[in-house]
Design a protein around this motif. Structure first.
Motif, PDB file in Angstrom:
ATOM      1  N   VAL A  37      28.628   1.719 -17.794  1.00  0.00           N
ATOM      2  CA  VAL A  37      28.254   0.652 -18.739  1.00  0.00           C
ATOM      3  C   VAL A  37      28.334   1.179 -20.165  1.00  0.00           C
ATOM      4  CG1 VAL A  37      26.336  -0.808 -19.528  1.00  0.00           C
ATOM      5  CG2 VAL A  37      26.872  -0.647 -17.077  1.00  0.00           C
ATOM      6  N   ASP A  38      27.885   2.404 -20.374  1.00  0.00           N
ATOM      7  CA  ASP A  38      27.869   3.011 -21.708  1.00  0.00           C
ATOM      8  C   ASP A  38      29.261   3.263 -22.273  1.00  0.00           C
ATOM      9  OD1 ASP A  38      26.336   4.074 -23.904  1.00  0.00           O
ATOM     10  OD2 ASP A  38      26.938   6.084 -23.222  1.00  0.00           O
ATOM     11  N   CYS A  39      30.282   3.262 -21.428  1.00  0.00           N
ATOM     12  CA  CYS A  39      31.660   3.483 -21.899  1.00  0.00           C
ATOM     13  C   CYS A  39      32.257   2.242 -22.560  1.00  0.00           C
ATOM     14  CB  CYS A  39      32.562   3.887 -20.730  1.00  0.00           C
ATOM     15  SG  CYS A  39      32.260   5.537 -20.077  1.00  0.00           S
ATOM     16  N   PHE A  40      31.653   1.067 -22.337  1.00  0.00           N
ATOM     17  CA  PHE A  40      32.275  -0.192 -22.729  1.00  0.00           C
ATOM     18  C   PHE A  40      31.468  -0.969 -23.768  1.00  0.00           C
ATOM     19  CE2 PHE A  40      34.029   0.709 -18.589  1.00  0.00           C
ATOM     20  CZ  PHE A  40      35.367   0.373 -18.755  1.00  0.00           C
ATOM     21  N   THR A  41      32.179  -1.789 -24.527  1.00  0.00           N
ATOM     22  CA  THR A  41      31.496  -2.803 -25.322  1.00  0.00           C
ATOM     23  C   THR A  41      30.887  -3.798 -24.337  1.00  0.00           C
ATOM     24  OG1 THR A  41      33.477  -4.197 -25.496  1.00  0.00           O
ATOM     25  CG2 THR A  41      33.126  -2.573 -27.272  1.00  0.00           C
ATOM     26  N   PRO A  42      29.797  -4.466 -24.695  1.00  0.00           N
ATOM     27  CA  PRO A  42      29.163  -5.400 -23.750  1.00  0.00           C
ATOM     28  C   PRO A  42      30.110  -6.498 -23.257  1.00  0.00           C
ATOM     29  CG  PRO A  42      27.710  -4.987 -25.604  1.00  0.00           C
ATOM     30  CD  PRO A  42      29.033  -4.336 -25.941  1.00  0.00           C
ATOM     31  N   ASP A  43      31.061  -6.914 -24.105  1.00  0.00           N
ATOM     32  CA  ASP A  43      31.974  -7.997 -23.742  1.00  0.00           C
ATOM     33  C   ASP A  43      33.359  -7.502 -23.307  1.00  0.00           C
ATOM     34  OD1 ASP A  43      32.715  -7.025 -26.233  1.00  0.00           O
ATOM     35  OD2 ASP A  43      33.114  -9.000 -27.094  1.00  0.00           O
ATOM     36  N   ALA A  44      33.469  -6.241 -22.912  1.00  0.00           N
ATOM     37  CA  ALA A  44      34.750  -5.672 -22.490  1.00  0.00           C
ATOM     38  C   ALA A  44      35.338  -6.465 -21.323  1.00  0.00           C
ATOM     39  CB  ALA A  44      34.568  -4.210 -22.089  1.00  0.00           C
ATOM     40  N   VAL A  45      36.672  -6.420 -21.221  1.00  0.00           N
ATOM     41  CA  VAL A  45      37.380  -7.083 -20.124  1.00  0.00           C
ATOM     42  C   VAL A  45      38.346  -6.083 -19.495  1.00  0.00           C
ATOM     43  CG1 VAL A  45      38.881  -8.997 -19.449  1.00  0.00           C
ATOM     44  CG2 VAL A  45      37.253  -9.300 -21.325  1.00  0.00           C
ATOM     45  N   HIS A  46      38.367  -6.043 -18.154  1.00  0.00           N
ATOM     46  CA  HIS A  46      39.321  -5.221 -17.405  1.00  0.00           C
ATOM     47  C   HIS A  46      40.227  -6.183 -16.640  1.00  0.00           C
ATOM     48  CE1 HIS A  46      41.182  -2.195 -15.035  1.00  0.00           C
ATOM     49  NE2 HIS A  46      40.253  -1.275 -15.206  1.00  0.00           N
ATOM     50  N   TYR A  47      41.494  -6.239 -17.055  1.00  0.00           N
ATOM     51  CA  TYR A  47      42.484  -7.109 -16.420  1.00  0.00           C
ATOM     52  C   TYR A  47      43.205  -6.351 -15.306  1.00  0.00           C
ATOM     53  CZ  TYR A  47      41.886 -10.059 -20.521  1.00  0.00           C
ATOM     54  OH  TYR A  47      41.354 -10.857 -21.506  1.00  0.00           O
ATOM     55  N   PHE A  48      43.627  -7.085 -14.262  1.00  0.00           N
ATOM     56  CA  PHE A  48      44.346  -6.517 -13.125  1.00  0.00           C
ATOM     57  C   PHE A  48      45.540  -7.399 -12.781  1.00  0.00           C
ATOM     58  CE2 PHE A  48      39.966  -5.165 -12.682  1.00  0.00           C
ATOM     59  CZ  PHE A  48      40.078  -3.834 -12.310  1.00  0.00           C
ATOM     60  N   PRO A  49      46.525  -6.847 -12.050  1.00  0.00           N
ATOM     61  CA  PRO A  49      47.600  -7.698 -11.528  1.00  0.00           C
ATOM     62  C   PRO A  49      47.025  -8.745 -10.575  1.00  0.00           C
ATOM     63  CG  PRO A  49      48.227  -5.387 -11.409  1.00  0.00           C
ATOM     64  CD  PRO A  49      46.757  -5.426 -11.765  1.00  0.00           C
ATOM     65  N   PRO A  50      47.785  -9.800 -10.298  1.00  0.00           N
ATOM     66  CA  PRO A  50      47.300 -10.837  -9.392  1.00  0.00           C
ATOM     67  C   PRO A  50      46.932 -10.267  -8.021  1.00  0.00           C
ATOM     68  CG  PRO A  50      49.324 -11.526 -10.467  1.00  0.00           C
ATOM     69  CD  PRO A  50      49.109 -10.084 -10.830  1.00  0.00           C
ATOM     70  N   GLY A  51      45.936 -10.887  -7.386  1.00  0.00           N
ATOM     71  CA  GLY A  51      45.585 -10.532  -6.025  1.00  0.00           C
ATOM     72  C   GLY A  51      44.232  -9.876  -5.863  1.00  0.00           C
TER      73      GLY A  51
END
Length: 164
Positions: A37-51
């Motif tokens: 949690v501490d590595c990210f901004t509170p509103d961070a987004v991690h996108y992935f390929p479909p599926g």
């Protein structure tokens, strides 16, 4: 260890970006929820390929929850194969391997990172897989790419920690 501690004394933005990525992967491999949690901004987004069900993962808590689920369920371990940071440190790209030790699979891919101002937190990750996930193949990889010859990890870094 807190993210701010690993950045102490690093003035070069590219060095800060690399240190932050390395720390993030340590937190993944340690299954350290608070550290993730501490590595990210509170509103961070991690996108992935479909599926991938539930993707993208939105928010630092959701990202940490997702990786802990992977460690607990898939026996996940990760290695970084290459890191390339932009000179201003605001963006970076890596090559990685996701070792799924509990199911005998590995997935290789790349991620594009975007950092906040000051390069103290990850704001966005965009993941790209080396190939479509083939459940019949134990190690998903690029066709005819010499991973071993190029010095890539051929085994997970260690057994996964126990996650309660």
């Amino acid at each position: 260890m807190r993210t701010a501690d690993i950045l102490t004394g690093l003035r070069d933005p590219a060095a800060r970006a690399e240190a932050l990525i390395l720390h993030y992967f340590r937190m993944c491999n340690d299954a350290d929820h608070a550290g993730l949690v501490d590595c990210f901004t509170p509103d961070a987004v991690h996108y992935f390929p479909p599926g991938l069900p539930g993707a993208p993962w939105r928010g630092a808590e959701a990202i940490a929850d997702g990786w802990l689920w992977c460690v607990k369920t898939l026996g996940s371990r990760w290695t970084i194969e290459k890191i390339l940071t932009g000179p201003q440190g605001r963006e970076a790209v890596i090559e990685w391997t996701h070792w799924k030790t509990a199911v005998g699979e590995a997935l290789r891919g790349d991620e594009w990172y975007v950092f906040n101002e000051g390069v103290t937190k990850i704001a966005e990750i965009r993941a790209y897989y080396a190939s479509p996930v083939d459940k019949a193949t134990p190690v998903n990889r690029l066709h005819e790419f010499d991973y071993e010859g190029r010095g890539y990890h051929m085994l997970p870094p260690s057994p996964p920690p126990t996650v309660e």
